[in-house]
Each structure stands twice: as C-alpha cells, then as structure tokens.
Motif scaffolding. Structure first.
Motif, PDB file in Angstrom:
ATOM      1  N   PHE A  68      11.633   0.064 -19.552  1.00 26.93           N
ATOM      2  CA  PHE A  68      12.576  -0.124 -20.660  1.00 26.93           C
ATOM      3  C   PHE A  68      13.998   0.184 -20.207  1.00 26.93           C
ATOM      4  O   PHE A  68      14.955  -0.473 -20.634  1.00 26.93           O
ATOM      5  N   GLY A  69      14.149   1.175 -19.357  1.00 27.05           N
ATOM      6  CA  GLY A  69      15.473   1.535 -18.846  1.00 27.05           C
ATOM      7  C   GLY A  69      16.108   0.435 -18.031  1.00 27.05           C
ATOM      8  O   GLY A  69      17.332   0.327 -17.966  1.00 27.05           O
ATOM      9  N   ASN A  70      15.282  -0.407 -17.395  1.00 26.84           N
ATOM     10  CA  ASN A  70      15.785  -1.520 -16.587  1.00 26.84           C
ATOM     11  C   ASN A  70      15.943  -2.803 -17.383  1.00 26.84           C
ATOM     12  O   ASN A  70      16.540  -3.756 -16.905  1.00 26.84           O
ATOM     13  N   TYR A  71      15.398  -2.841 -18.559  1.00 27.88           N
ATOM     14  CA  TYR A  71      15.403  -4.056 -19.376  1.00 27.88           C
ATOM     15  C   TYR A  71      16.726  -4.157 -20.117  1.00 27.88           C
ATOM     16  O   TYR A  71      17.137  -3.218 -20.812  1.00 27.88           O
ATOM     17  N   ARG A  72      17.395  -5.262 -19.957  1.00 31.18           N
ATOM     18  CA  ARG A  72      18.708  -5.480 -20.570  1.00 31.18           C
ATOM     19  C   ARG A  72      18.678  -6.733 -21.445  1.00 31.18           C
ATOM     20  O   ARG A  72      19.117  -7.811 -21.032  1.00 31.18           O
ATOM     21  N   PRO A  73      18.142  -6.627 -22.673  1.00 30.50           N
ATOM     22  CA  PRO A  73      18.006  -7.810 -23.524  1.00 30.50           C
ATOM     23  C   PRO A  73      19.339  -8.478 -23.849  1.00 30.50           C
ATOM     24  O   PRO A  73      19.411  -9.707 -23.934  1.00 30.50           O
ATOM     25  N   LEU A  74      20.392  -7.702 -24.012  1.00 34.02           N
ATOM     26  CA  LEU A  74      21.688  -8.311 -24.333  1.00 34.02           C
ATOM     27  C   LEU A  74      22.234  -9.112 -23.154  1.00 34.02           C
ATOM     28  O   LEU A  74      22.905 -10.129 -23.352  1.00 34.02           O
ATOM     29  N   ASP A  75      21.948  -8.680 -21.926  1.00 28.37           N
ATOM     30  CA  ASP A  75      22.344  -9.458 -20.754  1.00 28.37           C
ATOM     31  C   ASP A  75      21.609 -10.797 -20.726  1.00 28.37           C
ATOM     32  O   ASP A  75      22.184 -11.821 -20.354  1.00 28.37           O
ATOM     33  N   LEU A  80      21.931 -16.681 -21.654  1.00 30.91           N
ATOM     34  CA  LEU A  80      21.515 -17.898 -22.350  1.00 30.91           C
ATOM     35  C   LEU A  80      22.699 -18.553 -23.056  1.00 30.91           C
ATOM     36  O   LEU A  80      22.862 -19.769 -23.021  1.00 30.91           O
ATOM     37  N   VAL A  81      23.520 -17.744 -23.676  1.00 27.80           N
ATOM     38  CA  VAL A  81      24.703 -18.278 -24.361  1.00 27.80           C
ATOM     39  C   VAL A  81      25.653 -18.895 -23.341  1.00 27.80           C
ATOM     40  O   VAL A  81      26.178 -19.995 -23.542  1.00 27.80           O
ATOM     41  N   ALA A  82      25.874 -18.226 -22.219  1.00 30.57           N
ATOM     42  CA  ALA A  82      26.776 -18.733 -21.186  1.00 30.57           C
ATOM     43  C   ALA A  82      26.268 -20.039 -20.596  1.00 30.57           C
ATOM     44  O   ALA A  82      27.054 -20.930 -20.282  1.00 30.57           O
ATOM     45  N   GLU A  88      15.993 -24.064 -24.434  1.00 32.41           N
ATOM     46  CA  GLU A  88      15.042 -23.716 -23.383  1.00 32.41           C
ATOM     47  C   GLU A  88      15.404 -22.346 -22.829  1.00 32.41           C
ATOM     48  O   GLU A  88      16.516 -22.155 -22.343  1.00 32.41           O
ATOM     49  N   PRO A  89      14.471 -21.395 -22.891  1.00 31.45           N
ATOM     50  CA  PRO A  89      14.788 -20.083 -22.315  1.00 31.45           C
ATOM     51  C   PRO A  89      14.967 -20.186 -20.808  1.00 31.45           C
ATOM     52  O   PRO A  89      14.303 -20.980 -20.157  1.00 31.45           O
ATOM     53  N   SER A  90      15.894 -19.411 -20.281  1.00 29.00           N
ATOM     54  CA  SER A  90      16.097 -19.418 -18.839  1.00 29.00           C
ATOM     55  C   SER A  90      14.875 -18.846 -18.153  1.00 29.00           C
ATOM     56  O   SER A  90      14.137 -18.057 -18.717  1.00 29.00           O
ATOM     57  N   SER A  91      14.654 -19.252 -16.927  1.00 29.12           N
ATOM     58  CA  SER A  91      13.484 -18.759 -16.209  1.00 29.12           C
ATOM     59  C   SER A  91      13.565 -17.252 -16.019  1.00 29.12           C
ATOM     60  O   SER A  91      12.562 -16.571 -16.061  1.00 29.12           O
ATOM     61  N   VAL A  92      14.771 -16.721 -15.862  1.00 37.69           N
ATOM     62  CA  VAL A  92      14.912 -15.277 -15.695  1.00 37.69           C
ATOM     63  C   VAL A  92      14.565 -14.564 -16.991  1.00 37.69           C
ATOM     64  O   VAL A  92      13.765 -13.638 -17.010  1.00 37.69           O
TER      65      VAL A  92
END
Length: 102
Positions: A68-75, A80-82, A88-92
């Motif tokens: 969870f500490g490594n997970y950055r949902p806002l990034d 995706l917005v950028a 389509e979700p990005s592969s990352v």
C-alpha cells in the motif's frame, strides 16, 4: 484502512458480499473470518486471541501495508488523464491494480 495502518482484521458478516471479502481476508492471512452475521462475544474473543497470538497475521499485514505504501493511485489517474485515453486503462495502471487485487 486497518491494513494500511498495520492492523489485522476480525471480520464478520455473510450478506451483501461480505462473505466474499471476509473469505479473502482469511485466505490471505490478513485476519480472521468469524463466518457469521452476528458473532457472539465468545467468538469475538476467540478471534481476537487468534489474530493477536499468531505472528503470521502480523507478517501478512505488514507485507500488504508495504505494498500500500508503494501504491500511488493518484499517479495512475494523472497518467491516464495525461495520456488522454480514459476509455482504455493504461497497461501500467491496469497491471498494478490487478497485482494489488491478487
């Protein structure tokens, strides 16, 4: 929230999909599923004793807490917005979200 703070879970409930979530909590060693909608005080006490007495629960919770500490949902959302391709979700993003669910 409990897992993100390193706290094992004592879960109860069998309706509204709770049985699926509780089974996953138990399976992955993040806590104990009491397997009832209305646990008795005795069943709760036994569950607490088990969760606090078995170091494996703390180890499993520490592992997911680190993830969870490594997970950055806002990034992921920013990426995706950028990209401008929100259909389509990005592969990352998709891969990371899948890894977190497994």
């Amino acid at each position: 929230m409990a897992l993100s703070h390193g706290v094992p879970i004592l879960s109860a409930g069998t309706r509204e999909g709770k049985n699926d979530i509780n089974a996953r909590i138990d399976y992955f060693g993040f806590g104990v599923d009491l397997k009832t909608e209305r646990p008795t005080p005795e069943k709760i006490a036994k569950g607490v004793t088990r969760v606090l007495g078995d170091k494996r629960f703390a180890q499993h919770v520490d592992g997911i807490r680190a993830e969870f500490g490594n997970y950055r949902p806002l990034d992921i959302v920013d990426g995706l917005v950028a990209e401008g391709d929100l259909d389509e979700p990005s592969s990352v993003g998709a891969s990371h979200a899948y890894e977190m669910a497994v």
